[in-house]
Design a protein around this motif. Structure first.
Motif, PDB file in Angstrom:
ATOM      1  N   VAL A 292       0.846  -1.207   0.000  1.00  0.00           N
ATOM      2  CA  VAL A 292       0.000   0.000   0.000  1.00  0.00           C
ATOM      3  C   VAL A 292       0.879   1.254   0.000  1.00  0.00           C
ATOM      4  CG1 VAL A 292      -1.659   1.351   1.351  1.00  0.00           C
ATOM      5  CG2 VAL A 292      -1.970  -1.131   1.126  1.00  0.00           C
TER       6      VAL A 292
ATOM      7  N   ALA B  10       3.963   1.595  -1.004  1.00  0.00           N
ATOM      8  CA  ALA B  10       4.692   1.753  -2.270  1.00  0.00           C
ATOM      9  C   ALA B  10       3.819   2.446  -3.319  1.00  0.00           C
ATOM     10  CB  ALA B  10       5.170   0.401  -2.788  1.00  0.00           C
ATOM     11  N   TRP B  11       2.534   2.039  -3.396  1.00  0.00           N
ATOM     12  CA  TRP B  11       1.651   2.685  -4.369  1.00  0.00           C
ATOM     13  C   TRP B  11       1.316   4.119  -3.964  1.00  0.00           C
ATOM     14  CZ3 TRP B  11      -0.052  -2.821  -4.371  1.00  0.00           C
ATOM     15  CH2 TRP B  11       0.311  -3.458  -5.569  1.00  0.00           C
ATOM     16  N   ALA B  12       1.098   4.337  -2.667  1.00  0.00           N
ATOM     17  CA  ALA B  12       0.811   5.699  -2.206  1.00  0.00           C
ATOM     18  C   ALA B  12       2.001   6.613  -2.487  1.00  0.00           C
ATOM     19  CB  ALA B  12       0.468   5.693  -0.708  1.00  0.00           C
ATOM     20  N   LEU B  13       3.215   6.084  -2.305  1.00  0.00           N
ATOM     21  CA  LEU B  13       4.425   6.881  -2.544  1.00  0.00           C
ATOM     22  C   LEU B  13       4.595   7.186  -4.036  1.00  0.00           C
ATOM     23  CD1 LEU B  13       7.016   8.178  -1.330  1.00  0.00           C
ATOM     24  CD2 LEU B  13       8.138   5.963  -1.625  1.00  0.00           C
ATOM     25  N   ALA B  14       4.381   6.177  -4.876  1.00  0.00           N
ATOM     26  CA  ALA B  14       4.497   6.385  -6.328  1.00  0.00           C
ATOM     27  C   ALA B  14       3.488   7.442  -6.783  1.00  0.00           C
ATOM     28  CB  ALA B  14       4.285   5.072  -7.074  1.00  0.00           C
TER      29      ALA B  14
ATOM     30  N   ALA C 211       5.621  -1.617  -6.278  1.00  0.00           N
ATOM     31  CA  ALA C 211       4.528  -0.919  -6.971  1.00  0.00           C
ATOM     32  C   ALA C 211       4.365  -1.428  -8.406  1.00  0.00           C
ATOM     33  CB  ALA C 211       4.766   0.597  -6.967  1.00  0.00           C
TER      34      ALA C 211
END
Lengths: 296, 296
Positions: A194, A196-200, A229
């Motif tokens: 989660v 990793a996707w929020a950061l990307a 991600a």
């Protein structure tokens, strides 16, 4: 040996299923049957020698299996078992590789128990942001922990069979219960995905004119923190849905840690921040040195 | 050539400083002087041939330098320049490798301008969670972007000198201004570090009886996402303090992205979640393939 060899059936021949087939064929001593929806994938694995047998439909293979490992995406595992339950032979054992265990166990175990078939969940801590049989290789499970989640009613024989299979694939079996498994996985794996996707999204999704500079400036720390991600959105949405409550707990816990660090920065409490960071480093260093004997 | 060779001085011989010395010596064509507080570190680099000259005090070396690169931790750079400003020769150029640029520029540039010395900030996008001269190697900057932050008053000659130095070390110079640099770095590097420590604390710092299972379950996704948590707490607290406001902006932006994903999970809006994840994956995949030509 001949007909006394164990018949293993692997359903779903993506990264995990195809790698398991390759690992078991390499180890020898078992007959490896495999099925996946994609005909060219199963034919290709058969022609490469990663399978001894395949078929157009899984139904005929299920009837021959002593041990079945379901390697499909999480939401399909329970459905498949419920639909096909009547086809397994009495006394055979069914397992899976799903990243969540409680929900699958609740669906699969009663449906199979009614047929005299044991379900024992499994989850190898191996994988990759890549997917599909083309990414598979026989060493994927080498030295990986594989969680097995037998219940109080599981027979010793069934557990031994499953342990032996994973040991043949190079993995290290470790028993726990489905609830503990899911709570722990929410923190160590589902939460990092989660994040990793929020950061990307947060860094690369900004539309403020700094896009070109941002893309140039992203380096190894960003690359490694967002590696996962690249994973499959379908697969992971299924995992998140199946472990919803425990995942929410782990997100809340992380949000609170981040909030505290943010507060230290806001209030200029940099000595408190440094102590927090030093504690995080010490925990991570100790874990890493335990796990990898300090290889980078 | 002889005395017409450029005299480069590197102050601070940790991972970055020692690697820069090695890279410049390997490239040839420059005299490389170096100083660091630790006498055995500078003697060891001299005896290895990574330096042409060192001294007990940096003062005598500063007077001989055509180009100085300050490779100390962020909080020390401005202080060092202010203290030693009078020692640089008129016409010489001073730069640094600090991860924040605006604050350092505000301290260093006026102090040196008064002496007829130009300050032009620099920041190579290279490094490691390891630190110290023992981790140094001449290829550290190979193909790395290095940001240079000249001001309107910077001379073309000074910028060229600095570009040539980094090109000799294998890096790719890229000019921007200190404020844009700091805003972008807050997101792509400082935020990921904060998250790595918050994640390590959140997952490994939990005291609920699941510690042993947690440590066993932590695998490659957790490992890669917390790699930078092994970085130096002192170094990074200094960076966070020097880029406080932009870092807070990037934390808030990330918190909002995470909050949205959490809301989708809470409300069972898994199709919305899947779309968000797919967008994050697409952004990250496009960046990665641009940057690495799709090498893993």
């Amino acid at each position: 040996m001949g007909s006394s060899r164990e018949n293993v059936l692997i359903v779903g021949l993506g990264l995990l299923g195809a790698s398991l087939a390759m690992a078991l064929k390499k180890a020898g001593g078992r007959r490896v049957m495999g099925w996946t929806r994609n005909a060219s994938a199963r034919e290709s694995l058969l022609s490469k020698g990663a399978l001894d047998e395949t078929a157009e439909s899984p139904d005929s293979l299920i009837g021959k299996a002593d041990l079945t490992v379901l390697c499909m995406p999480v939401p399909q595992i329970g459905e498949f078992v419920v639909e096909k339950a009547a086809l397994w032979r009495k006394g055979s054992v069914v397992s899976d590789v799903g990243s969540v265990k409680r929900l699958i166990d609740e669906q699969a175990a009663p449906a199979l128990a009614a047929q005299g078939v044991e379900f024992i969940g499994g989850h190898p801590m191996a994988g990759s942001e890549k997917s599909g049989p083309d990414a598979a290789f026989p060493g994927l499970f080498e030295k990986a922990v594989v969680f097995l989640t037998p219940s109080a009613s599981s027979s010793k024989e069934a557990v031994s069979k499953l342990r032996a299979l994973w040991e043949a694939a190079g993995a290290k079996p470790c028993e726990t219960d489905p609830c503990s498994h899911d709570a722990v996985m929410a923190g160590v794996s589902h939460l990092p995905h989660v994040i990793a996707w929020a950061l990307a999204l947060s860094v690369l999704g900004k539309e403020d004119g700094s896009e070109a500079l941002t893309r140039l400036a992203c380096a190894s720390s960003f690359r490694d923190m967002t590696r996962v991600a690249a994973s499959s959105p379908d697969l992971w949405t299924g995992i998140f849905a199946a472990n919803k409550d425990r995942l929410l707990d782990s997100i809340v816990h992380f949000q609170e840690r981040l909030r505290i660090m943010k507060e230290f920065i806001e209030q200029g409490r940099f000595e408190d921040l440094r102590e927090d960071i030093a504690k995080g480093k010490a925990l991570r260093d100790a874990w890493h040195s335990d796990k990898y004997g300090d290889r980078a």
